[in-house]
Design a protein around this motif. Sequence first.
Motif, PDB file in Angstrom:
ATOM      1  N   ASP A   1      45.106  44.041  31.127  1.00 32.87           N
ATOM      2  CA  ASP A   1      43.586  43.961  31.694  1.00 32.87           C
ATOM      3  C   ASP A   1      42.578  44.387  30.985  1.00 32.87           C
ATOM      4  O   ASP A   1      41.094  44.002  30.941  1.00 32.87           O
ATOM      5  CB  ASP A   1      43.576  44.942  33.233  1.00 32.87           C
ATOM      6  CG  ASP A   1      44.680  43.913  34.510  1.00 32.87           C
ATOM      7  OD1 ASP A   1      44.937  42.669  34.242  1.00 32.87           O
ATOM      8  OD2 ASP A   1      45.487  45.097  35.118  1.00 32.87           O
TER       9      ASP A   1
ATOM     10  N   TYR B   1      38.179  33.797  50.026  1.00 31.14           N
ATOM     11  CA  TYR B   1      39.875  33.776  51.493  1.00 31.14           C
ATOM     12  C   TYR B   1      40.595  33.067  51.329  1.00 31.14           C
ATOM     13  O   TYR B   1      40.030  31.776  51.890  1.00 31.14           O
ATOM     14  CB  TYR B   1      39.309  34.889  51.825  1.00 31.14           C
ATOM     15  CG  TYR B   1      40.359  34.879  53.068  1.00 31.14           C
ATOM     16  CD1 TYR B   1      41.161  36.004  53.285  1.00 31.14           C
ATOM     17  CD2 TYR B   1      40.379  33.982  54.724  1.00 31.14           C
ATOM     18  CE1 TYR B   1      42.649  36.386  53.699  1.00 31.14           C
ATOM     19  CE2 TYR B   1      41.503  34.712  55.183  1.00 31.14           C
ATOM     20  CZ  TYR B   1      42.206  35.751  54.649  1.00 31.14           C
ATOM     21  OH  TYR B   1      43.538  35.586  55.833  1.00 31.14           O
TER      22      TYR B   1
ATOM     23  N   SER C   1      45.299  35.896  50.661  1.00 27.60           N
ATOM     24  CA  SER C   1      44.981  35.101  49.017  1.00 27.60           C
ATOM     25  C   SER C   1      43.057  35.509  49.211  1.00 27.60           C
ATOM     26  O   SER C   1      41.877  34.955  49.815  1.00 27.60           O
ATOM     27  CB  SER C   1      45.038  34.181  48.353  1.00 27.60           C
ATOM     28  OG  SER C   1      44.665  33.874  47.521  1.00 27.60           O
TER      29      SER C   1
ATOM     30  N   ASN D   1      43.153  37.366  41.292  1.00 28.09           N
ATOM     31  CA  ASN D   1      43.374  37.486  42.413  1.00 28.09           C
ATOM     32  C   ASN D   1      44.883  38.521  43.382  1.00 28.09           C
ATOM     33  O   ASN D   1      44.904  39.082  42.167  1.00 28.09           O
ATOM     34  CB  ASN D   1      43.680  35.711  42.834  1.00 28.09           C
ATOM     35  CG  ASN D   1      43.644  35.846  44.237  1.00 28.09           C
ATOM     36  OD1 ASN D   1      42.639  36.256  45.227  1.00 28.09           O
ATOM     37  ND2 ASN D   1      44.649  35.283  44.973  1.00 28.09           N
ATOM     38  N   TYR D   2      44.510  38.554  44.356  1.00 28.68           N
ATOM     39  CA  TYR D   2      45.229  39.707  44.610  1.00 28.68           C
ATOM     40  C   TYR D   2      45.979  38.795  46.455  1.00 28.68           C
ATOM     41  O   TYR D   2      45.530  38.264  46.783  1.00 28.68           O
ATOM     42  CB  TYR D   2      43.792  40.913  45.723  1.00 28.68           C
ATOM     43  CG  TYR D   2      45.066  41.861  46.249  1.00 28.68           C
ATOM     44  CD1 TYR D   2      45.842  42.817  45.399  1.00 28.68           C
ATOM     45  CD2 TYR D   2      45.914  41.880  47.285  1.00 28.68           C
ATOM     46  CE1 TYR D   2      46.695  43.769  45.876  1.00 28.68           C
ATOM     47  CE2 TYR D   2      46.298  42.752  48.022  1.00 28.68           C
ATOM     48  CZ  TYR D   2      46.635  43.936  47.237  1.00 28.68           C
ATOM     49  OH  TYR D   2      47.279  44.701  47.831  1.00 28.68           O
TER      50      TYR D   2
ATOM     51  N   ALA E   1      48.711  39.322  49.169  1.00 28.32           N
ATOM     52  CA  ALA E   1      49.349  39.483  50.148  1.00 28.32           C
ATOM     53  C   ALA E   1      50.473  38.615  51.180  1.00 28.32           C
ATOM     54  O   ALA E   1      49.684  37.781  51.810  1.00 28.32           O
ATOM     55  CB  ALA E   1      48.607  40.588  51.224  1.00 28.32           C
TER      56      ALA E   1
ATOM     57  N   SER F   1      52.971  42.046  48.423  1.00 31.72           N
ATOM     58  CA  SER F   1      51.570  42.827  47.830  1.00 31.72           C
ATOM     59  C   SER F   1      51.078  43.109  46.416  1.00 31.72           C
ATOM     60  O   SER F   1      51.729  43.417  46.042  1.00 31.72           O
ATOM     61  CB  SER F   1      50.556  43.415  48.837  1.00 31.72           C
ATOM     62  OG  SER F   1      51.007  44.492  48.480  1.00 31.72           O
ATOM     63  N   GLY F   2      49.905  42.998  45.983  1.00 33.03           N
ATOM     64  CA  GLY F   2      49.659  43.134  44.562  1.00 33.03           C
ATOM     65  C   GLY F   2      48.797  42.560  43.824  1.00 33.03           C
ATOM     66  O   GLY F   2      48.368  41.320  44.469  1.00 33.03           O
ATOM     67  N   ALA F   3      47.861  42.728  42.662  1.00 34.44           N
ATOM     68  CA  ALA F   3      47.282  41.306  41.921  1.00 34.44           C
ATOM     69  C   ALA F   3      47.767  40.778  41.214  1.00 34.44           C
ATOM     70  O   ALA F   3      49.047  41.239  41.230  1.00 34.44           O
ATOM     71  CB  ALA F   3      46.800  42.810  40.616  1.00 34.44           C
ATOM     72  N   GLU F   4      47.936  39.119  41.175  1.00 41.73           N
ATOM     73  CA  GLU F   4      48.073  38.393  40.049  1.00 41.73           C
ATOM     74  C   GLU F   4      48.013  38.376  38.940  1.00 41.73           C
ATOM     75  O   GLU F   4      47.272  38.983  38.524  1.00 41.73           O
ATOM     76  CB  GLU F   4      47.986  37.065  41.118  1.00 41.73           C
ATOM     77  CG  GLU F   4      48.479  36.937  42.400  1.00 41.73           C
ATOM     78  CD  GLU F   4      48.261  35.531  43.095  1.00 41.73           C
ATOM     79  OE1 GLU F   4      47.577  34.646  42.207  1.00 41.73           O
ATOM     80  OE2 GLU F   4      47.527  35.608  44.576  1.00 41.73           O
TER      81      GLU F   4
ATOM     82  N   GLY G   1      49.655  41.019  35.854  1.00 43.21           N
ATOM     83  CA  GLY G   1      49.674  41.642  37.535  1.00 43.21           C
ATOM     84  C   GLY G   1      50.923  42.316  37.759  1.00 43.21           C
ATOM     85  O   GLY G   1      50.965  43.374  37.026  1.00 43.21           O
ATOM     86  N   SER G   2      51.036  42.978  39.414  1.00 44.30           N
ATOM     87  CA  SER G   2      52.149  43.624  39.539  1.00 44.30           C
ATOM     88  C   SER G   2      53.197  43.675  39.399  1.00 44.30           C
ATOM     89  O   SER G   2      53.437  42.289  38.904  1.00 44.30           O
ATOM     90  CB  SER G   2      52.007  44.043  40.989  1.00 44.30           C
ATOM     91  OG  SER G   2      51.748  42.358  41.894  1.00 44.30           O
TER      92      SER G   2
END
Length: 293
Positions: free
Chosen positions: A6, A79, A95, A117-118, A120, A134-137, A168-169
């Motif tokens: 990042d 979104y 999204s 993007n994030y 969930a 859920s989390g960051a892509e 991402g996560s």
Amino acid sequence: MMRRHDSTALWLLALVLASAVGSREASASDEPGTLLQWGYGPTVRGGPDLAEPLVTDRPDFTESAVTVGMGVVQIEAGYTYTYDESENGSFHENSFPETLIRIGILAQWLEMRVGFNYGASAETVFTGSDEMLSGAEDLYLGTKLALTPQSGVFPETGVILQMTVPSGSNDLTANEVLPGINYLYAWDITERFSIAGSSQINRSLDDDAEDFYVEFAQSITSGYAVTETVGMYAEWFMFAPTGADSGGSQQYFDTGLTWQITDNIQWDIRVGAGLNDAADDLFAGSGISIRIP
């Protein structure tokens, strides 16, 4: 906590933005809008036109063949809600912000692209426990080249060299670089009606088997200018995995509206549905795009 990937991407973005701002001092009036031309003869000028409303890569799946223009920054975000139900359970996902930053650098026909993007999601399994992720892509990086303007029956074309990088996560990262290429083509049929398409190949991850495979994606879209500020589109697109252990080809239809609030701001809304069992049942969303000339 910010990962090293990042941080590197943010430094890269800062350098590209500095380059874009610096390039504003150069006159773009004589710069070619595309890298190539169809054949010989009189030059057909193509590429971005800042005197016209902005051209976006959303809300449809098919991305535009034109770049934003040298020294221009364009931010597109939105979104999407997705729902799917099967005999085993149901799935829904939110999204956001679906941010794509497009930066024109070095030439009218070249742009850098950064997307993040994030996600969930929640999956309800009728015979088992629920699962929520859920989390960051993974971060998206790309370069778009505007190749040719439209010349008669020959289309306006472009190509995107793209990839996602493992930033991402833990639940959503692929843990590897996933490269791809996206070939774009479009025709203005009349002043109000146009058609376009895209053909792309990407390296993808099979979530169930945790194996990598090649995925082909194809789309065809048609657009119609209802008024000078309102447009609509209808589109078909599909994903065809090659070598995936789970899932199959997915086909979708979607439609939507765009509203040019100003020449540099566009609002959009869309809704779509899956056309076969492997596809998600329904998705809908909205977004906004802003051009900073």
